[in-house]
Design a protein around this motif. Structure first.
Motif, PDB file in Angstrom:
ATOM      1  N   SER A 279      -3.202  -3.767  -9.525  1.00 35.17           N
ATOM      2  CA  SER A 279      -3.141  -2.629  -8.613  1.00 35.17           C
ATOM      3  C   SER A 279      -4.460  -1.884  -8.737  1.00 35.17           C
ATOM      4  O   SER A 279      -5.129  -1.964  -9.765  1.00 35.17           O
ATOM      5  N   PHE A 280      -4.832  -1.205  -7.669  1.00 34.57           N
ATOM      6  CA  PHE A 280      -6.050  -0.389  -7.744  1.00 34.57           C
ATOM      7  C   PHE A 280      -5.889   0.845  -6.867  1.00 34.57           C
ATOM      8  O   PHE A 280      -5.231   0.817  -5.837  1.00 34.57           O
ATOM      9  N   PRO A 281      -6.484   1.944  -7.318  1.00 31.35           N
ATOM     10  CA  PRO A 281      -6.348   3.215  -6.605  1.00 31.35           C
ATOM     11  C   PRO A 281      -7.466   3.423  -5.585  1.00 31.35           C
ATOM     12  O   PRO A 281      -8.537   2.816  -5.671  1.00 31.35           O
ATOM     13  N   GLY A 282      -7.197   4.286  -4.638  1.00 26.78           N
ATOM     14  CA  GLY A 282      -8.238   4.772  -3.748  1.00 26.78           C
ATOM     15  C   GLY A 282      -8.746   3.756  -2.746  1.00 26.78           C
ATOM     16  O   GLY A 282      -8.192   2.677  -2.561  1.00 26.78           O
ATOM     17  N   LEU A 283      -9.825   4.139  -2.111  1.00 27.61           N
ATOM     18  CA  LEU A 283     -10.521   3.284  -1.145  1.00 27.61           C
ATOM     19  C   LEU A 283     -11.606   2.532  -1.908  1.00 27.61           C
ATOM     20  O   LEU A 283     -12.772   2.887  -1.886  1.00 27.61           O
ATOM     21  N   ASP A 284     -11.191   1.506  -2.627  1.00 29.81           N
ATOM     22  CA  ASP A 284     -12.068   0.724  -3.504  1.00 29.81           C
ATOM     23  C   ASP A 284     -12.531  -0.512  -2.731  1.00 29.81           C
ATOM     24  O   ASP A 284     -11.858  -1.544  -2.724  1.00 29.81           O
TER      25      ASP A 284
ATOM     26  N   VAL B 220       0.858  -1.187   0.000  1.00 26.88           N
ATOM     27  CA  VAL B 220       0.000   0.000   0.000  1.00 26.88           C
ATOM     28  C   VAL B 220       0.890   1.233   0.000  1.00 26.88           C
ATOM     29  O   VAL B 220       1.713   1.422   0.898  1.00 26.88           O
ATOM     30  N   PHE B 221       0.718   2.064  -1.012  1.00 26.68           N
ATOM     31  CA  PHE B 221       1.420   3.346  -1.086  1.00 26.68           C
ATOM     32  C   PHE B 221       0.497   4.403  -0.484  1.00 26.68           C
ATOM     33  O   PHE B 221      -0.684   4.479  -0.843  1.00 26.68           O
ATOM     34  N   SER B 222       1.038   5.210   0.426  1.00 24.87           N
ATOM     35  CA  SER B 222       0.208   6.191   1.118  1.00 24.87           C
ATOM     36  C   SER B 222       1.042   7.395   1.516  1.00 24.87           C
ATOM     37  O   SER B 222       2.243   7.445   1.255  1.00 24.87           O
ATOM     38  N   LYS B 223       0.364   8.350   2.154  1.00 21.02           N
ATOM     39  CA  LYS B 223       1.060   9.525   2.693  1.00 21.02           C
ATOM     40  C   LYS B 223       0.413   9.883   4.026  1.00 21.02           C
ATOM     41  O   LYS B 223      -0.753   9.557   4.272  1.00 21.02           O
ATOM     42  N   PRO B 224       1.159  10.560   4.887  1.00 22.88           N
ATOM     43  CA  PRO B 224       0.614  10.979   6.185  1.00 22.88           C
ATOM     44  C   PRO B 224      -0.581  11.908   6.011  1.00 22.88           C
ATOM     45  O   PRO B 224      -0.623  12.729   5.084  1.00 22.88           O
ATOM     46  N   GLY B 225      -1.565  11.748   6.872  1.00 25.59           N
ATOM     47  CA  GLY B 225      -2.730  12.626   6.850  1.00 25.59           C
ATOM     48  C   GLY B 225      -3.755  12.293   5.784  1.00 25.59           C
ATOM     49  O   GLY B 225      -4.721  13.026   5.611  1.00 25.59           O
ATOM     50  N   CYS B 226      -3.589  11.204   5.095  1.00 25.00           N
ATOM     51  CA  CYS B 226      -4.504  10.796   4.023  1.00 25.00           C
ATOM     52  C   CYS B 226      -5.558   9.853   4.599  1.00 25.00           C
ATOM     53  O   CYS B 226      -5.239   8.712   4.968  1.00 25.00           O
ATOM     54  N   GLY B 227      -6.794  10.329   4.700  1.00 27.77           N
ATOM     55  CA  GLY B 227      -7.881   9.520   5.259  1.00 27.77           C
ATOM     56  C   GLY B 227      -8.123   8.215   4.514  1.00 27.77           C
ATOM     57  O   GLY B 227      -8.201   7.151   5.133  1.00 27.77           O
ATOM     58  N   PRO B 228      -8.252   8.254   3.166  1.00 28.62           N
ATOM     59  CA  PRO B 228      -8.454   7.010   2.429  1.00 28.62           C
ATOM     60  C   PRO B 228      -7.267   6.044   2.580  1.00 28.62           C
ATOM     61  O   PRO B 228      -7.459   4.829   2.638  1.00 28.62           O
ATOM     62  N   CYS B 229      -6.052   6.581   2.675  1.00 25.53           N
ATOM     63  CA  CYS B 229      -4.867   5.728   2.882  1.00 25.53           C
ATOM     64  C   CYS B 229      -4.990   4.985   4.202  1.00 25.53           C
ATOM     65  O   CYS B 229      -4.779   3.768   4.269  1.00 25.53           O
ATOM     66  N   ALA B 230      -5.346   5.713   5.247  1.00 22.82           N
ATOM     67  CA  ALA B 230      -5.502   5.105   6.566  1.00 22.82           C
ATOM     68  C   ALA B 230      -6.619   4.066   6.560  1.00 22.82           C
ATOM     69  O   ALA B 230      -6.503   3.010   7.189  1.00 22.82           O
ATOM     70  N   ALA B 231      -7.694   4.342   5.826  1.00 25.95           N
ATOM     71  CA  ALA B 231      -8.821   3.405   5.768  1.00 25.95           C
ATOM     72  C   ALA B 231      -8.430   2.099   5.078  1.00 25.95           C
ATOM     73  O   ALA B 231      -8.836   1.023   5.504  1.00 25.95           O
ATOM     74  N   VAL B 232      -7.638   2.183   4.003  1.00 25.38           N
ATOM     75  CA  VAL B 232      -7.173   0.966   3.321  1.00 25.38           C
ATOM     76  C   VAL B 232      -6.324   0.140   4.281  1.00 25.38           C
ATOM     77  O   VAL B 232      -6.532  -1.075   4.431  1.00 25.38           O
ATOM     78  N   LYS B 233      -5.376   0.782   4.948  1.00 26.39           N
ATOM     79  CA  LYS B 233      -4.495   0.069   5.879  1.00 26.39           C
ATOM     80  C   LYS B 233      -5.286  -0.501   7.057  1.00 26.39           C
ATOM     81  O   LYS B 233      -5.014  -1.617   7.502  1.00 26.39           O
TER      82      LYS B 233
END
Length: 83
Positions: free
Chosen positions: A63-68, A9-22
């Protein structure tokens, strides 16, 4: 499935959808590696989160983008077999 896939999972700090995927992966006991937004950009991705599914260290399945959620639930099914 006999061999477990590798999830990244590629993400960045403060990213809500990133945190939700993780959080989804962690809550479902699916191990994953983390990559940065800079690493994602180096692979040609333009935004995060990006979830990559690898068969092994050389073969990316998808691979897929976003909170899918559809793709995440399918990943869960494939990881554990029929859920």
């Amino acid at each position: 499935m006999t061999k477990k896939q590798v999830i990244r999972v590629f993400s960045k700090p403060g990213c809500g959808p990133c945190a939700a995927v993780k959080r989804f992966l962690a809550n479902n006991s699916i191990p994953y590696d983390e990559g940065t937004e800079q690493e994602a950009a180096g692979r040609g991705y333009r935004s995060v989160p990006i979830t990559e599914v690898w068969e092994d260290e050389y073969t990316m399945i998808k691979s897929f983008p976003g909170l899918d959620m559809k793709s995440l639930n399918k990943l869960k099914e494939n990881y554990f077999g029929t859920v």
